[in-house]
Structure formats: C-alpha cells, structure tokens
Design a protein around this motif. Structure first.
Motif, short mmCIF file in Angstrom:
data_model
loop_
_atom_site.label_atom_id
_atom_site.label_comp_id
_atom_site.label_asym_id
_atom_site.label_seq_id
_atom_site.Cartn_x
_atom_site.Cartn_y
_atom_site.Cartn_z
N GLY A 51 0.80 -1.22 0.00
CA GLY A 51 0.00 0.00 0.00
C GLY A 51 0.83 1.27 0.00
N ARG A 52 1.85 1.33 0.88
CA ARG A 52 2.67 2.55 0.95
C ARG A 52 3.51 2.71 -0.31
NH1 ARG A 52 3.09 0.85 6.37
NH2 ARG A 52 5.14 -0.10 6.02
N THR A 53 3.99 1.58 -0.83
CA THR A 53 4.79 1.64 -2.05
C THR A 53 3.97 2.18 -3.22
OG1 THR A 53 6.19 -0.19 -1.32
CG2 THR A 53 6.12 0.26 -3.69
N LEU A 54 2.74 1.69 -3.34
CA LEU A 54 1.86 2.17 -4.41
C LEU A 54 1.53 3.64 -4.22
CD1 LEU A 54 -0.73 -0.69 -5.06
CD2 LEU A 54 0.92 0.24 -6.68
N ARG A 55 1.27 4.05 -2.98
CA ARG A 55 0.91 5.45 -2.75
C ARG A 55 2.06 6.38 -3.13
NH1 ARG A 55 -2.50 9.02 -0.67
NH2 ARG A 55 -1.63 10.82 0.42
N ILE A 58 -4.69 7.10 -4.01
CA ILE A 58 -4.02 7.85 -5.06
C ILE A 58 -5.02 8.73 -5.80
CG2 ILE A 58 -2.66 7.64 -7.19
CD1 ILE A 58 -1.67 4.91 -6.02
N ARG A 59 -6.19 8.16 -6.11
CA ARG A 59 -7.24 8.97 -6.75
C ARG A 59 -7.59 10.17 -5.87
NH1 ARG A 59 -13.15 7.18 -6.10
NH2 ARG A 59 -12.65 8.28 -4.15
N ASP A 60 -7.72 9.93 -4.57
CA ASP A 60 -8.10 11.03 -3.68
C ASP A 60 -6.99 12.08 -3.57
OD1 ASP A 60 -10.48 9.75 -3.34
OD2 ASP A 60 -10.06 9.02 -1.31
N HIS A 61 -5.74 11.64 -3.67
CA HIS A 61 -4.63 12.60 -3.70
C HIS A 61 -4.76 13.51 -4.92
CE1 HIS A 61 -0.51 14.15 -3.35
NE2 HIS A 61 -0.38 13.93 -4.65
N ALA A 62 -5.07 12.91 -6.08
CA ALA A 62 -5.27 13.72 -7.29
C ALA A 62 -6.50 14.61 -7.16
CB ALA A 62 -5.40 12.80 -8.51
N TRP A 63 -7.55 14.08 -6.54
CA TRP A 63 -8.80 14.83 -6.36
C TRP A 63 -8.57 16.07 -5.51
CZ3 TRP A 63 -13.49 12.57 -3.20
CH2 TRP A 63 -14.61 13.39 -3.39
N GLU A 64 -7.81 15.93 -4.44
CA GLU A 64 -7.53 17.07 -3.56
C GLU A 64 -6.75 18.16 -4.27
OE1 GLU A 64 -5.56 15.21 -0.34
OE2 GLU A 64 -7.36 14.25 0.45
N ARG A 65 -6.07 17.81 -5.34
CA ARG A 65 -5.26 18.79 -6.07
C ARG A 65 -5.92 19.24 -7.37
NH1 ARG A 65 -3.05 16.19 -2.56
NH2 ARG A 65 -1.18 16.89 -1.45
N THR A 66 -7.18 18.91 -7.53
CA THR A 66 -7.92 19.29 -8.73
C THR A 66 -8.94 20.37 -8.37
OG1 THR A 66 -7.67 17.11 -9.75
CG2 THR A 66 -9.52 18.47 -10.51
N LEU A 102 -4.38 5.28 -10.48
CA LEU A 102 -5.58 5.97 -10.00
C LEU A 102 -6.70 5.00 -9.63
CD1 LEU A 102 -5.78 9.01 -12.46
CD2 LEU A 102 -5.36 9.12 -10.00
N THR A 103 -6.57 3.72 -9.97
CA THR A 103 -7.57 2.76 -9.52
C THR A 103 -7.48 2.52 -8.02
OG1 THR A 103 -6.14 0.84 -9.98
CG2 THR A 103 -7.61 1.59 -11.76
N HIS A 104 -6.38 2.91 -7.40
CA HIS A 104 -6.23 2.81 -5.94
C HIS A 104 -6.77 4.09 -5.31
CE1 HIS A 104 -3.77 -0.84 -6.24
NE2 HIS A 104 -3.33 -0.30 -7.37
N LEU A 105 -7.74 3.97 -4.45
CA LEU A 105 -8.49 5.14 -3.96
C LEU A 105 -7.61 6.18 -3.27
CD1 LEU A 105 -11.88 3.62 -2.74
CD2 LEU A 105 -11.22 4.49 -4.98
#
Length: 351
Positions: free
Chosen positions: A201-205, A242-250, A237-240
C-alpha cells in the motif's frame, strides 16, 4: 446546469437572451427546455433538459427543474422552449407552473425555432406578432461580447459529448500495449516492496503521488503525457488513496480541465472512471455543468457503481453550486454527501 460566474453579458431583450443562452450552457440547445434564473437583475444560473417524449409526463422534469432553480436562491426566471409548438408548449406550461409553485416569478416564456421566437405571456401584435419575431444571433452584441470574452458555444450537445469521447484510430491499441507495460511495472514494484509494507500500500501510494505530480508538472510545461505515463497514471488511479490525492489537487482551473480531458479520452476503457470523475469535478468547479454531465454519463455507462461518479452525479442533479462546497475535498474533512445507489434513469438531468 451551469452557474453563470463567467464574464457578464448585457441582456436587454428576448433576442439578447436567446443569443446568450448558448454561451450560458456551452452549446446551442435543440428540442430542449431552458430555464434562465435571476437574482435581481443578474443571471445566476441556467439549466436545460430535453423535451419530454410523446408518452412522458412533462410535469416530472418540470418539478425537478423548478427545485434546482429554487436552490440557487433565484428570485425570478425566464423559460425558453426550443422546437415545435406541439412538444414545446406542454413542457413550457409545466415548467412555468412548477416555477410559480416554488415561489419564483416567471418574467417571460418563449418558444424558439427557425430564427423566430414567440412569447407565451405577450399577446400584443405590435411586439409579439402571430408569425413570431425574427432574431439574428450572429448580429447580436451579446454574441460578440461572449466571443470577445473567450466564451464558446458548441453547435449542439453532441459536439460537447464528442469532446470527452475516446480517441479512435491507432490510439486504442497503442494504449492497450502501454497498459500491459504499466501492469508489469506495477507487479515489479510490488514484488520489490518491503515485507513490512502490507500488500504494497505505501509503495503504491508513493508511486501514485509521484505520478500525479509528474503529470501536473508536465502539463504545466505544455507537454503532452506519453502513452506510457497515461497508462501508468490511470492504473495507479484505480487505488483510492491515489485517486483522492489527485482529487484534492484538482480545482476548476483550465489546466486541470485540459489535463483530465486528455487523460480521460486516452485511458483504456477499464481505467476511465477516476480520470473521468476528476474531469467532471474540475468542470463542475469551473461552472461548466454540461461538460461535467457528459463526462459522468460516459463514466457511469461503463462503471455504473463507481461511488465518486454517483456522488458527483448527485451534485449535478441537485444543482448544488460549487461555492457551497468550497474547500472540498480536503484531507480529514467530514463527508459532505453520500452517494446514493444509482436509480433507474428517469428524465435526463438538466445540463
């Protein structure tokens, strides 16, 4: 549905309003009912829905439209129906009644077709002749002002849908090959993750955060992401988290809309949900409700249970203005809305 926080257009007549509507929506409506809402003298919101079919009850979309308009804090509205009288008149009458029941003053109600308009509220032959009043959108000062301000009105809603359609030609097989390489890259990354990193999990994040930052940097420089980077980003981005990290910056910046449009159109079909939702969120934040709607329609068609798409769909259906959720999403913020289970499709939501 579109909050009208774009450059102001001076509307002084029905012809001016007809000229303004395509710029308020982002496209020229057809076979539609449009409601333009005002607070005092200022246009604050525009919503559109399809004309009901021959067997449909025009009251259902009318009640929904009126509720959406009332939630904007509007005081009055003008209704415009686009198409032939047999279909427009019952729909406009239903919307007028629903707006009045919601406590909104109806300033005018117009039918628009073939370069002419008719008012349902004016019976004076001098200003509202039986044969209709001609208008010329191209000659309108409103159209000129909108173009000068950089606003765009596409020919129709189909042209808007085409802006989020998947790329054809050799792009699809090239992306499929890139996704296969990205999957091997992910597998190798997880194989090398420390034993203490539960299921990687941490590696993917870490990899996802780096991919999002790299995409934002490249796009700001004006560089288009290579296929391999689009495939890697969309796979991560299929990992939530990571998606939420992108979402917070959009947000609603033009750059955000451009980046996620490009990624959404190029993504493999099974990987479109996250970039499509990020595009929809950016468009909604920018007041481009119609663009958000067509992005979500494509996502939900392919991934009907995707929770973020359902949440954003609820925002659009409810006509929630972006200002009501300023700062959302934010790290550790409480939930604002809960996505509902997807309902069977009723009348098309206003766009």
């Amino acid at each position: 549905m579109t909050p009208t926080d774009r450059p102001r257009l001076a509307v002084r007549s029905p012809a001016d309003l007809i000229a303004a509507v395509p710029y308020l929506l982002g496209f020229h409506p057809a076979d539609s009912v449009v409601v333009v809402a005002l607070r005092g003298p200022r246009i604050v919101f525009a919503a559109r829905t399809d004309l009901p079919g021959p067997d449909a009850d025009p009251l259902d979309p009318a009640v929904h439209l009126a509720g959406v308009i009332a939630r904007q804090g509007a005081e009055s509205a003008t209704v415009l129906g686009y198409g032939e009288a047999a279909r427009v008149t019952p729909a406009v009458d239903a919307v007028r009644g629903s707006l009045a029941a919601a406590g909104l003053a109806v300033l005018d109600a117009l039918r628009v077709t073939d370069g002419r308009y008719w008012s349902y509220l004016c019976a004076e032959p001098a200003c509202c002749p039986a044969e209709g009043t001609p208008y010329d959108v191209g000659a309108s000062e409103v159209s000129a002002a909108a173009v000068f301000a950089g606003q765009v009105a596409l020919p129709d809603r189909a042209a808007l849908t085409a802006q989020v359609a998947p790329l054809g030609g050799p792009a699809a097989p090239a992306m499929r090959a890139a996704v296969a390489r990205a999957e091997r890259r992910r597998d190798a990354l997880l194989a090398g993750a420390p034993a203490a990193d539960l299921i990687g999990g941490r590696t993917l994040r870490r990899a996802g955060v780096a991919a999002v930052r790299a995409a934002l940097r490249q796009h700001r420089r004006g560089d288009r992401l290579p296929d391999d980077e689009v495939a890697w980003l969309t796979l991560l981005l299929t990992h939530l988290p990571i998606r939420d990290h992108a979402w917070e910056r959009t947000d609603g910046r033009d750059a955000d809309i451009a980046l996620w449009t490009d990624v959404f159109r190029r993504a493999a079909p099974e990987l479109i949900a996250a970039p499509g939702c990020l595009l929809a969120f950016a468009a909604w934040r920018a007041g481009q409700g119609a663009l958000a709607a067509v992005a979500l329609e494509r996502v939900l068609s392919a991934h009907p249970g995707y929770s973020l798409a359902l949440l954003l769909d609820e925002l659009l259906r409810g006509g929630v203005p972006p200002s009501r959720l300023d700062g959302w999403p934010a790290v550790n913020a409480p939930a604002v809305l809960r996505p509902r289970r997807r309902r069977p499709r009723g009348p098309r939501r206003p766009t």
